[in-house]
Motif scaffolding. Structure first.
Motif, PDB file in Angstrom:
ATOM      1  N   PHE A   1     101.657  -5.081 -19.881  1.00  0.00           N
ATOM      2  CA  PHE A   1     100.947  -6.045 -19.040  1.00  0.00           C
ATOM      3  C   PHE A   1     101.923  -6.769 -18.115  1.00  0.00           C
ATOM      4  O   PHE A   1     101.669  -6.930 -16.914  1.00  0.00           O
ATOM      5  CB  PHE A   1     100.237  -7.036 -19.967  1.00  0.00           C
ATOM      6  N   PHE A   2     103.063  -7.174 -18.658  1.00  0.00           N
ATOM      7  CA  PHE A   2     104.106  -7.867 -17.901  1.00  0.00           C
ATOM      8  C   PHE A   2     104.691  -6.969 -16.812  1.00  0.00           C
ATOM      9  O   PHE A   2     104.797  -7.359 -15.645  1.00  0.00           O
ATOM     10  CB  PHE A   2     105.194  -8.322 -18.884  1.00  0.00           C
ATOM     11  N   VAL A   3     105.070  -5.743 -17.179  1.00  0.00           N
ATOM     12  CA  VAL A   3     105.679  -4.814 -16.218  1.00  0.00           C
ATOM     13  C   VAL A   3     104.675  -4.418 -15.143  1.00  0.00           C
ATOM     14  O   VAL A   3     105.006  -4.357 -13.953  1.00  0.00           O
ATOM     15  CB  VAL A   3     106.227  -3.565 -16.942  1.00  0.00           C
ATOM     16  N   ASN A   4     103.429  -4.159 -15.549  1.00  0.00           N
ATOM     17  CA  ASN A   4     102.405  -3.775 -14.584  1.00  0.00           C
ATOM     18  C   ASN A   4     102.217  -4.861 -13.520  1.00  0.00           C
ATOM     19  O   ASN A   4     102.196  -4.575 -12.313  1.00  0.00           O
ATOM     20  CB  ASN A   4     101.078  -3.534 -15.315  1.00  0.00           C
ATOM     21  N   GLY A   5     102.109  -6.119 -13.963  1.00  0.00           N
ATOM     22  CA  GLY A   5     101.957  -7.210 -13.018  1.00  0.00           C
ATOM     23  C   GLY A   5     103.162  -7.348 -12.100  1.00  0.00           C
ATOM     24  O   GLY A   5     103.023  -7.576 -10.893  1.00  0.00           O
ATOM     25  N   GLY A   6     104.363  -7.192 -12.669  1.00  0.00           N
ATOM     26  CA  GLY A   6     105.584  -7.318 -11.878  1.00  0.00           C
ATOM     27  C   GLY A   6     105.728  -6.223 -10.840  1.00  0.00           C
ATOM     28  O   GLY A   6     106.071  -6.493  -9.671  1.00  0.00           O
ATOM     29  N   VAL A   7     105.453  -4.981 -11.234  1.00  0.00           N
ATOM     30  CA  VAL A   7     105.593  -3.849 -10.310  1.00  0.00           C
ATOM     31  C   VAL A   7     104.616  -3.979  -9.140  1.00  0.00           C
ATOM     32  O   VAL A   7     104.990  -3.812  -7.964  1.00  0.00           O
ATOM     33  CB  VAL A   7     105.369  -2.519 -11.065  1.00  0.00           C
ATOM     34  N   TRP A   8     103.348  -4.304  -9.449  1.00  0.00           N
ATOM     35  CA  TRP A   8     102.364  -4.422  -8.376  1.00  0.00           C
ATOM     36  C   TRP A   8     102.615  -5.650  -7.505  1.00  0.00           C
ATOM     37  O   TRP A   8     102.273  -5.656  -6.311  1.00  0.00           O
ATOM     38  CB  TRP A   8     100.941  -4.452  -8.942  1.00  0.00           C
ATOM     39  N   THR A   9     103.220  -6.685  -8.070  1.00  0.00           N
ATOM     40  CA  THR A   9     103.572  -7.861  -7.260  1.00  0.00           C
ATOM     41  C   THR A   9     104.657  -7.505  -6.248  1.00  0.00           C
ATOM     42  O   THR A   9     104.586  -7.898  -5.074  1.00  0.00           O
ATOM     43  CB  THR A   9     104.053  -9.021  -8.156  1.00  0.00           C
ATOM     44  N   ILE A  10     105.661  -6.749  -6.693  1.00  0.00           N
ATOM     45  CA  ILE A  10     106.707  -6.299  -5.767  1.00  0.00           C
ATOM     46  C   ILE A  10     106.112  -5.389  -4.695  1.00  0.00           C
ATOM     47  O   ILE A  10     106.434  -5.502  -3.500  1.00  0.00           O
ATOM     48  CB  ILE A  10     107.827  -5.573  -6.532  1.00  0.00           C
ATOM     49  N   TYR A  11     105.217  -4.478  -5.119  1.00  0.00           N
ATOM     50  CA  TYR A  11     104.528  -3.618  -4.155  1.00  0.00           C
ATOM     51  C   TYR A  11     103.785  -4.464  -3.121  1.00  0.00           C
ATOM     52  O   TYR A  11     103.830  -4.181  -1.913  1.00  0.00           O
ATOM     53  CB  TYR A  11     103.550  -2.704  -4.896  1.00  0.00           C
ATOM     54  N   ALA A  12     103.104  -5.508  -3.584  1.00  0.00           N
ATOM     55  CA  ALA A  12     102.345  -6.371  -2.679  1.00  0.00           C
ATOM     56  C   ALA A  12     103.259  -7.104  -1.700  1.00  0.00           C
ATOM     57  O   ALA A  12     102.923  -7.271  -0.521  1.00  0.00           O
ATOM     58  CB  ALA A  12     101.528  -7.379  -3.491  1.00  0.00           C
ATOM     59  N   LEU A  13     104.429  -7.539  -2.171  1.00  0.00           N
ATOM     60  CA  LEU A  13     105.378  -8.217  -1.289  1.00  0.00           C
ATOM     61  C   LEU A  13     105.919  -7.253  -0.232  1.00  0.00           C
ATOM     62  O   LEU A  13     106.086  -7.619   0.939  1.00  0.00           O
ATOM     63  CB  LEU A  13     106.529  -8.801  -2.106  1.00  0.00           C
ATOM     64  N   LEU A  14     106.179  -6.024  -0.647  1.00  0.00           N
ATOM     65  CA  LEU A  14     106.699  -5.030   0.295  1.00  0.00           C
ATOM     66  C   LEU A  14     105.667  -4.656   1.355  1.00  0.00           C
ATOM     67  O   LEU A  14     106.014  -4.395   2.512  1.00  0.00           O
ATOM     68  CB  LEU A  14     107.141  -3.772  -0.470  1.00  0.00           C
ATOM     69  N   THR A  15     104.396  -4.626   0.950  1.00  0.00           N
ATOM     70  CA  THR A  15     103.340  -4.224   1.885  1.00  0.00           C
ATOM     71  C   THR A  15     102.637  -5.425   2.515  1.00  0.00           C
ATOM     72  O   THR A  15     101.739  -5.248   3.340  1.00  0.00           O
ATOM     73  CB  THR A  15     102.284  -3.367   1.160  1.00  0.00           C
ATOM     74  N   LYS A  16     103.046  -6.645   2.092  1.00  0.00           N
ATOM     75  CA  LYS A  16     102.431  -7.882   2.596  1.00  0.00           C
ATOM     76  C   LYS A  16     100.916  -7.870   2.368  1.00  0.00           C
ATOM     77  O   LYS A  16     100.114  -8.236   3.247  1.00  0.00           O
ATOM     78  CB  LYS A  16     102.747  -8.091   4.075  1.00  0.00           C
ATOM     79  N   ASP A  17     100.524  -7.474   1.168  1.00  0.00           N
ATOM     80  CA  ASP A  17      99.106  -7.378   0.802  1.00  0.00           C
ATOM     81  C   ASP A  17      98.793  -8.424  -0.260  1.00  0.00           C
ATOM     82  O   ASP A  17      99.029  -8.213  -1.449  1.00  0.00           O
ATOM     83  CB  ASP A  17      98.800  -5.967   0.270  1.00  0.00           C
ATOM     84  N   TRP A  18      98.253  -9.558   0.151  1.00  0.00           N
ATOM     85  CA  TRP A  18      98.013 -10.632  -0.810  1.00  0.00           C
ATOM     86  C   TRP A  18      96.838 -10.337  -1.724  1.00  0.00           C
ATOM     87  O   TRP A  18      96.729 -10.901  -2.822  1.00  0.00           O
ATOM     88  CB  TRP A  18      97.816 -11.974  -0.090  1.00  0.00           C
ATOM     89  N   PHE A  19      95.944  -9.438  -1.314  1.00  0.00           N
ATOM     90  CA  PHE A  19      94.836  -9.069  -2.196  1.00  0.00           C
ATOM     91  C   PHE A  19      95.364  -8.368  -3.454  1.00  0.00           C
ATOM     92  O   PHE A  19      94.815  -8.531  -4.550  1.00  0.00           O
ATOM     93  CB  PHE A  19      93.841  -8.156  -1.467  1.00  0.00           C
ATOM     94  N   VAL A  20      96.411  -7.578  -3.307  1.00  0.00           N
ATOM     95  CA  VAL A  20      97.069  -6.962  -4.468  1.00  0.00           C
ATOM     96  C   VAL A  20      97.978  -7.969  -5.156  1.00  0.00           C
ATOM     97  O   VAL A  20      98.062  -8.026  -6.389  1.00  0.00           O
ATOM     98  CB  VAL A  20      97.876  -5.710  -4.034  1.00  0.00           C
ATOM     99  N   GLY A  21      98.636  -8.807  -4.366  1.00  0.00           N
ATOM    100  CA  GLY A  21      99.640  -9.711  -4.918  1.00  0.00           C
ATOM    101  C   GLY A  21      99.091 -10.853  -5.729  1.00  0.00           C
ATOM    102  O   GLY A  21      99.666 -11.215  -6.763  1.00  0.00           O
ATOM    103  N   LEU A  22      97.970 -11.434  -5.311  1.00  0.00           N
ATOM    104  CA  LEU A  22      97.448 -12.614  -6.006  1.00  0.00           C
ATOM    105  C   LEU A  22      97.074 -12.335  -7.462  1.00  0.00           C
ATOM    106  O   LEU A  22      97.578 -13.007  -8.372  1.00  0.00           O
ATOM    107  CB  LEU A  22      96.250 -13.187  -5.238  1.00  0.00           C
ATOM    108  N   PRO A  23      96.229 -11.355  -7.746  1.00  0.00           N
ATOM    109  CA  PRO A  23      95.889 -11.117  -9.157  1.00  0.00           C
ATOM    110  C   PRO A  23      97.060 -10.579  -9.961  1.00  0.00           C
ATOM    111  O   PRO A  23      97.221 -10.930 -11.135  1.00  0.00           O
ATOM    112  CB  PRO A  23      94.744 -10.095  -9.080  1.00  0.00           C
ATOM    113  N   ASN A  24      97.894  -9.747  -9.348  1.00  0.00           N
ATOM    114  CA  ASN A  24      98.998  -9.174 -10.102  1.00  0.00           C
ATOM    115  C   ASN A  24     100.145 -10.156 -10.296  1.00  0.00           C
ATOM    116  O   ASN A  24     100.846 -10.104 -11.308  1.00  0.00           O
ATOM    117  CB  ASN A  24      99.483  -7.894  -9.416  1.00  0.00           C
ATOM    118  N   GLY A  25     100.330 -11.065  -9.341  1.00  0.00           N
ATOM    119  CA  GLY A  25     101.289 -12.142  -9.548  1.00  0.00           C
ATOM    120  C   GLY A  25     100.860 -13.020 -10.711  1.00  0.00           C
ATOM    121  O   GLY A  25     101.672 -13.433 -11.545  1.00  0.00           O
ATOM    122  N   THR A  26      99.547 -13.298 -10.777  1.00  0.00           N
ATOM    123  CA  THR A  26      99.002 -14.053 -11.909  1.00  0.00           C
ATOM    124  C   THR A  26      99.215 -13.280 -13.212  1.00  0.00           C
ATOM    125  O   THR A  26      99.603 -13.855 -14.237  1.00  0.00           O
ATOM    126  CB  THR A  26      97.494 -14.310 -11.701  1.00  0.00           C
ATOM    127  N   GLY A  27      98.973 -11.963 -13.168  1.00  0.00           N
ATOM    128  CA  GLY A  27      99.186 -11.136 -14.354  1.00  0.00           C
ATOM    129  C   GLY A  27     100.637 -11.119 -14.793  1.00  0.00           C
ATOM    130  O   GLY A  27     100.936 -11.139 -15.992  1.00  0.00           O
TER     131      GLY A  27
END
Length: 250
Positions: A168-194
């Protein structure tokens, strides 16, 4: 040349796939006993709904195919889980599950996707689809709060297996980095929370862990936890969402 976006997207697919598959012990038990016993179908109905919207978002948003792929896989997994549920559930649960599937996994997503596809312009359509994804993913990522409350109350990590918390921790972290790289807050907001919730789970695990559980006991605990999982487990989850249950996922 492989970009960082592709690397983290693939890693996110792997971790989210693991969250989607996390209920396998539960369904192996259901198949062996030929009964769903007291298990609830709602977590898997909601995870399938969540997967639908992430697939839709990943397909209509440019350069977001990696968001769609893992949720296509997750959708197939949840359909298999629900099929098993419909085959082996007692009559009353079978009827309720069929009604909820028809409303939440057929009627509602079909209406929402058709309306956004034909009534909204491209940018607005993407924003509405992304907002729906955020809403359902935030519900999924809130589900571990009950397990964390149990840990604090009982001062034991018995009902919060380390492996699921770590994924759960790694999944949230990986997708948060992906969201930062792509500047996609729709992916970043829930996964940053995760990611933050996953971090909190690992901290609680470090505080309350006691080396007195065998691997067999942990496996049994995992089954019990999934039997009483909240609305959507963290695949992932699951998480999962639930399948999370992931879940989620993305």
């Amino acid at each position: 040349m492989i970009s960082l976006v592709n690397i983290f997207g693939v890693l996110g697919n792997i971790m989210s796939g693991l969250l989607y598959l996390s209920p396998l012990p539960t369904f192996w038990r259901i198949v062996k006993r030929r009964s769903t016993e007291e298990f609830e179908s709602l977590p898997y109905i909601c995870k399938l709904l969540n997967a639908y919207f992430w697939v839709y978002y990943g397909l209509i948003k440019p350069d977001s195919l990696l968001v769609a792929t893992v949720n296509m896989f997750g959708g197939v997994v949840e359909i298999i889980f629900l099929t098993i549920f419909l085959l082996l559930a007692p009559p009353r649960m079978k009827t309720r599950t069929a009604i909820l599937v028809a409303i939440l996994d057929v009627g509602f997503p079909a209406a929402a996707i058709l309306l956004t596809q034909f009534l909204l312009h491209e940018e607005v359509r993407i924003d509405v689809a992304g907002l729906l994804c955020v809403i359902f993913s935030m519900i999924a990522y809130a589900s571990p709060l009950s397990a964390m409350k149990t840990v604090v109350t009982t001062k034991s990590v018995e009902y919060m297996p380390f492996l699921l918390s770590f994924i759960f921790f790694v999944n949230g972290g990986v997708w948060t980095i992906y969201a930062l790289l792509t500047k996609d807050w729709f992916v970043g907001l829930p996964n940053g929370t995760g990611f933050l919730l996953g971090t909190a789970q690992l901290i609680l695990y470090a505080i309350y862990w006691k080396p007195n559980k065998s691997s067999k006991q942990v496996f049994d605990v995992l089954e019990d936890q999934q039997q009483h999982e909240p609305l959507i487990p963290g695949g992932l989850l699951s998480n999962h969402t639930g399948e999370v249950t992931s879940s989620y996922r993305s």
